[in-house]
Design an enzyme around this catalytic site. Structure first.
Site, mmCIF file in Angstrom:
data_model
loop_
_atom_site.group_PDB
_atom_site.id
_atom_site.type_symbol
_atom_site.label_atom_id
_atom_site.label_comp_id
_atom_site.label_asym_id
_atom_site.label_seq_id
_atom_site.Cartn_x
_atom_site.Cartn_y
_atom_site.Cartn_z
ATOM 1 N N TYR A 55 -87.223 -91.421 -28.991
ATOM 2 C CA TYR A 55 -86.114 -92.207 -28.422
ATOM 3 C C TYR A 55 -86.449 -92.622 -26.987
ATOM 4 C CZ TYR A 55 -81.453 -92.816 -26.276
ATOM 5 O OH TYR A 55 -80.373 -93.280 -25.579
ATOM 6 N N ASP B 137 -76.629 -105.816 -39.772
ATOM 7 C CA ASP B 137 -77.722 -104.855 -39.712
ATOM 8 C C ASP B 137 -78.710 -105.477 -38.727
ATOM 9 O OD1 ASP B 137 -80.090 -103.521 -39.977
ATOM 10 O OD2 ASP B 137 -80.024 -103.399 -42.166
HETATM 11 N N1 SER Z 1 -77.099 -89.027 -24.611
HETATM 12 C C1 SER Z 1 -78.401 -89.442 -25.054
HETATM 13 C C2 SER Z 1 -79.040 -88.415 -25.869
HETATM 14 O O1 SER Z 1 -78.712 -87.268 -25.689
HETATM 15 C C3 SER Z 1 -79.264 -89.738 -23.870
HETATM 16 O O2 SER Z 1 -79.397 -91.098 -23.755
HETATM 17 O O3 SER Z 1 -79.882 -88.729 -26.654
#
Ligand code: SER
Length: 324
Positions: free
Chosen positions: A140, A50
């Site tokens: 992200y 992890d």
């Molecule tokens: N393929 C990834 C996503 O769609 C992009 O880094 O989050």
């Protein structure tokens, strides 16, 4: 010099295929695969890690005398929006753990994947350059933009040889993506081969940068093999594969499956996609380490369909059941 490699996130879309390529390159005994859970039928050395647990990474690094780390664990763009703070925490904590363990143990090379998700409003949508403004709108993307800067910081401050690529959407037959905005581009081929209708969560004209798995893996290995003095970018390298929209994929697939049915049901992922570049300028990667993609949409489509047909013929109708 012989490398002993640790892959973190070895069960993922990219991690599973990269692990196999690294085994091929360095030998099975020199690659330690790790993830949260054991992978059934995995051939090679596997450790449960992890990556939020720094002590556990340290333990495995010491146990095997690791010299290179590929850190592929992360929560991706679409899934990340469900739990923004958890996503930030996981993506950053695991990166810091990898960077710190690498610094303390004098790891030779570290690979950290970034993404086209680092771009957003303010960057040109076409031929987005390596130095274009980073203004990510997903958690992200924010974590990857921050991560790139931390990678550079560890290089500048501690001399840690961290290398990184901003991947486009990755398309492959070997594994399934999870939680990304570009996932449709894998799913569409599975539906075509199963002769099922495909429901697309993006609008038909949404052009995004994509790359075939073989190209993505080759780019990673080429970057990691490049002489250190050639690496001029310590945040992350743009790489391009090929750009296309769902409609263009459908046209290509219908050459092989003329009755292939698609409906467009855009959801929240449309908004994410609409802020991302349509195409990528990867001239710095080309200059520094000779990057050149090989697969175009036609080659991707014919390979995906041929390989998936073979896989589905062997019985299972569950795509998750046939990693590699
Ligand atoms: N393929 C990834 C996503 O769609 C992009 O880094 O989050």
């Amino acid at each position: 010099m012989e490398a002993i490699v640790l892959v973190i996130g070895a069960n993922g879309q990219l991690g599973s295929v990269l692990t196999a390529s690294l085994q091929h390159k360095f030998g099975k005994d020199n690659v330690i695969a790790s993830d949260l859970k054991y992978r059934e039928n995995f051939k090679g050395i596997f450790e449960i890690i992890d990556a939020t647990d720094r002590d556990r990474i340290q333990e495995v690094v010491v146990k095997y005398k690791i010299t290179q780390i590929y850190h592929l664990a992360a929560i991706l763009s679409a899934k990340g929006e469900e739990t923004p703070l958890k996503t930030w925490d996981l993506n950053m904590r695991t990166l810091f753990n990898v960077l710190e363990v690498s610094r303390i143990n004098n790891i030779n090379k570290v690979f950290f994947p970034s993404s086209i998700a680092v771009f957003g409003e303010g960057a040109p949508l076409d031929q987005t350059s390596n130095t274009a403004y980073l203004n990510p709108a997903t958690v992200y993307g924010i974590s990857k933009a921050a991560g790139e800067n931390w990678a550079q910081y560890y290089f500048l401050k501690y001399g840690l040889d961290v290398r990184s690529i901003r991947y486009p959407g990755v398309i492959g037959y070997q594994s399934m993506p999870g939680g990304g905005t570009t996932d449709y581009a894998v799913d569409i081929y599975h539906k075509a081969v199963l002769e099922e209708e495909f429901s697309c969560f993006l609008k038909e004209n949404t052009t995004l940068p994509m790359i075939f798995m073989e190209d993505a893996i080759r780019a990673t290995l080429e970057l990691m093999d490049a002489p250190k003095e050639n690496i001029t970018i310590r945040t992350s390298y743009n790489i391009a594969g090929i750009s296309f929209s769902p409609a263009e994929m459908v046209t290509e697939i219908r050459k092989l499956y003329p009755d292939f049915k698609v409906k467009y049901e855009p959801d929240f992922r449309q908004e994410i996609a609409s802020r991302w570049p349509k195409s990528i300028d990867d001239s710095v990667a080309e200059e520094d380490w000779g990057w050149q993609a090989e697969f175009d949409l036609e080659a991707i489509t014919s390979t995906m369909i041929q390989k998936l047909k073979e896989k589905y013929k062997t019985g299972s109708k569950n795509p998750e059941a046939f990693i590699l």
